[in-house]
Design a protein around this motif. Structure first.
Motif, short mmCIF file in Angstrom:
data_model
loop_
_atom_site.label_atom_id
_atom_site.label_comp_id
_atom_site.label_asym_id
_atom_site.label_seq_id
_atom_site.Cartn_x
_atom_site.Cartn_y
_atom_site.Cartn_z
N ASP A 40 -1.11 -0.66 -17.87
CA ASP A 40 -2.50 -0.14 -17.79
C ASP A 40 -2.49 1.23 -17.16
O ASP A 40 -1.79 1.64 -16.34
CB ASP A 40 -3.26 -0.89 -16.60
CG ASP A 40 -5.04 -0.53 -16.58
OD1 ASP A 40 -5.13 0.85 -15.94
OD2 ASP A 40 -5.71 -1.49 -16.72
N PRO A 41 -3.18 2.31 -17.83
CA PRO A 41 -2.95 3.71 -17.39
C PRO A 41 -3.36 4.22 -16.10
O PRO A 41 -2.80 5.20 -15.47
CB PRO A 41 -3.83 4.37 -18.54
CG PRO A 41 -4.74 3.48 -19.13
CD PRO A 41 -4.20 2.17 -19.11
N ARG A 42 -4.31 3.14 -15.62
CA ARG A 42 -4.60 3.56 -14.19
C ARG A 42 -3.62 3.42 -13.20
O ARG A 42 -3.51 3.78 -11.99
CB ARG A 42 -5.83 2.43 -13.78
CG ARG A 42 -7.06 2.84 -14.49
CD ARG A 42 -8.26 2.06 -14.18
NE ARG A 42 -7.65 0.65 -14.84
CZ ARG A 42 -8.62 -0.41 -14.86
NH1 ARG A 42 -9.59 -0.50 -14.14
NH2 ARG A 42 -7.91 -1.57 -15.26
N LEU A 43 -2.42 2.84 -13.63
CA LEU A 43 -1.20 2.65 -12.68
C LEU A 43 -0.50 3.93 -12.49
O LEU A 43 0.33 3.97 -11.65
CB LEU A 43 -0.41 1.64 -13.35
CG LEU A 43 -0.68 0.17 -13.12
CD1 LEU A 43 0.06 -0.97 -13.62
CD2 LEU A 43 -1.08 -0.25 -11.59
N ARG A 44 -0.76 4.78 -13.38
CA ARG A 44 -0.07 6.20 -13.58
C ARG A 44 -1.13 7.41 -12.78
O ARG A 44 -0.64 8.35 -12.97
CB ARG A 44 0.22 6.78 -14.74
CG ARG A 44 1.17 5.50 -15.52
CD ARG A 44 2.70 5.98 -15.89
NE ARG A 44 3.47 4.78 -16.05
CZ ARG A 44 4.22 4.73 -17.34
NH1 ARG A 44 4.35 5.69 -17.90
NH2 ARG A 44 4.82 3.70 -17.54
N LEU A 45 -2.08 6.86 -12.22
CA LEU A 45 -3.14 7.96 -11.72
C LEU A 45 -2.48 8.27 -10.23
O LEU A 45 -2.04 7.41 -9.50
CB LEU A 45 -4.54 7.34 -11.65
CG LEU A 45 -5.08 7.09 -12.94
CD1 LEU A 45 -6.53 6.86 -12.74
CD2 LEU A 45 -5.24 8.53 -13.90
N VAL A 46 -2.59 9.46 -10.16
CA VAL A 46 -2.47 9.92 -8.63
C VAL A 46 -3.73 9.73 -7.73
O VAL A 46 -4.75 9.81 -7.98
CB VAL A 46 -2.07 11.56 -8.50
CG1 VAL A 46 -1.88 11.71 -6.99
CG2 VAL A 46 -0.79 11.72 -9.27
N ALA A 47 -3.39 8.85 -6.77
CA ALA A 47 -4.44 8.42 -5.71
C ALA A 47 -4.90 9.71 -5.13
O ALA A 47 -4.15 10.41 -4.46
CB ALA A 47 -4.01 7.21 -4.82
N ALA A 48 -6.32 9.76 -4.70
CA ALA A 48 -6.81 10.51 -3.77
C ALA A 48 -6.63 10.38 -2.32
O ALA A 48 -6.62 9.01 -2.07
CB ALA A 48 -8.37 10.54 -4.11
N PRO A 49 -6.60 11.38 -1.61
CA PRO A 49 -6.37 11.09 -0.14
C PRO A 49 -7.77 10.36 0.59
O PRO A 49 -8.92 10.60 -0.16
CB PRO A 49 -6.27 12.21 0.54
CG PRO A 49 -5.98 13.24 -0.38
CD PRO A 49 -6.42 12.85 -1.60
N VAL A 50 -7.73 9.51 1.46
CA VAL A 50 -8.61 8.80 2.18
C VAL A 50 -9.33 9.86 3.18
O VAL A 50 -8.51 10.66 3.72
CB VAL A 50 -8.52 7.65 2.74
CG1 VAL A 50 -9.34 7.20 3.81
CG2 VAL A 50 -8.01 6.55 1.92
N THR A 51 -10.56 10.18 2.95
CA THR A 51 -11.21 11.15 3.97
C THR A 51 -12.21 10.53 4.91
O THR A 51 -12.65 10.91 5.99
CB THR A 51 -11.87 12.32 3.11
OG1 THR A 51 -13.06 11.47 2.41
CG2 THR A 51 -10.87 13.00 2.22
N ALA A 52 -12.73 9.43 4.80
CA ALA A 52 -13.68 8.92 5.51
C ALA A 52 -13.12 7.26 6.03
O ALA A 52 -12.59 6.49 5.42
CB ALA A 52 -14.86 8.40 4.84
N PHE A 53 -12.84 7.24 7.11
CA PHE A 53 -12.23 6.01 7.95
C PHE A 53 -13.53 5.37 8.43
O PHE A 53 -13.89 5.37 9.46
CB PHE A 53 -11.52 6.55 9.01
CG PHE A 53 -10.11 7.34 8.46
CD1 PHE A 53 -9.03 6.31 8.39
CD2 PHE A 53 -10.24 8.54 8.33
CE1 PHE A 53 -7.90 7.09 7.91
CE2 PHE A 53 -9.12 9.30 7.66
CZ PHE A 53 -8.03 8.66 7.50
N ASP A 54 -13.97 4.62 7.63
CA ASP A 54 -15.20 3.87 7.90
C ASP A 54 -15.18 2.40 7.42
O ASP A 54 -14.10 1.95 7.11
CB ASP A 54 -16.49 4.66 7.09
CG ASP A 54 -16.11 4.70 5.56
OD1 ASP A 54 -15.32 4.23 5.04
OD2 ASP A 54 -17.12 5.51 5.03
N GLU A 55 -16.32 1.78 7.30
CA GLU A 55 -16.47 0.31 7.09
C GLU A 55 -16.36 0.21 5.33
O GLU A 55 -15.41 -0.97 5.11
CB GLU A 55 -17.75 -0.03 7.41
CG GLU A 55 -18.03 -1.89 7.33
CD GLU A 55 -16.92 -2.44 8.14
OE1 GLU A 55 -16.40 -3.41 7.70
OE2 GLU A 55 -16.73 -1.84 9.28
N ALA A 56 -16.39 0.95 4.72
CA ALA A 56 -15.97 1.01 3.27
C ALA A 56 -14.57 0.73 3.22
O ALA A 56 -13.93 0.26 2.34
CB ALA A 56 -16.30 2.26 2.53
#
Length: 167
Positions: free
Chosen positions: A11-27
């Protein structure tokens, strides 16, 4: 989400660079709960949000059954020992295939927890390898990319055979 939510190689999504988490919330905490449910369902030692198709920098790690799960938000390796060693690795996204990967024997990782508090951890041996493996995944580097071309091709071929009906 269940084990069926897990992305399977290639799956090509396994090769995507993940974005930093910016919100430390319930989501974020909800994402961690979903990821933990999938991790436990597939009996993984570690798992990242990209493994379930969410390109954010969250790793969960649990080295032993019964041990609490540790969440690493936006983890980064800030130091790695020059000494390297072999570790047997695989991925639940490429189940049934394992090979030896050469990694730093010790690392220092800086990360945040689910509430945003900063932490640092030093790890060695297998735990260090697991952290490097999962952080690679956040960077879009699937573990087989750490193998020689010949060993990577063999791993892909083995996985293809395992996925055939009746295998």
């Amino acid at each position: 989400m269940s084990a069926s939510s897990l992305l399977i190689y290639p799956d090509p999504r396994l090769r995507l660079v993940a974005a930093p988490v910016t919100a430390f919330d319930e989501a974020l905490r909800d994402s961690a709960r979903v990821l933990e449910a999938v991790m436990l369902a597939v009996s993984a030692l570690g798992l990242t949000l990209p493994h379930i198709g969410r390109a954010q920098r969250l790793v969960l790690l649990r080295m032993e059954p019964g041990e609490p799960v540790t969440a690493y938000v936006n983890p980064e390796i800030v130091w790695a020992s020059p000494e390297r060693g072999p570790q047997q690795e695989g991925s639940v996204s490429m189940l049934g295939v394992m090979d030896v990967v050469d990694r730093a024997v010790r690392v220092r990782v800086r990360y945040r927890d689910l509430d945003g508090a900063e932490h640092a951890e030093e790890a060695e041996g297998f735990r260090a390898a697991c952290l490097q493996h999962e952080i690679d995944q956040l960077d879009g580097i699937f573990w087989i990319e750490r193998l020689s071309r010949l060993r990577r091709d063999r791993a892909i071929k083995r996985f293809g055979k395992l996925r055939r009906p009746g295998a």
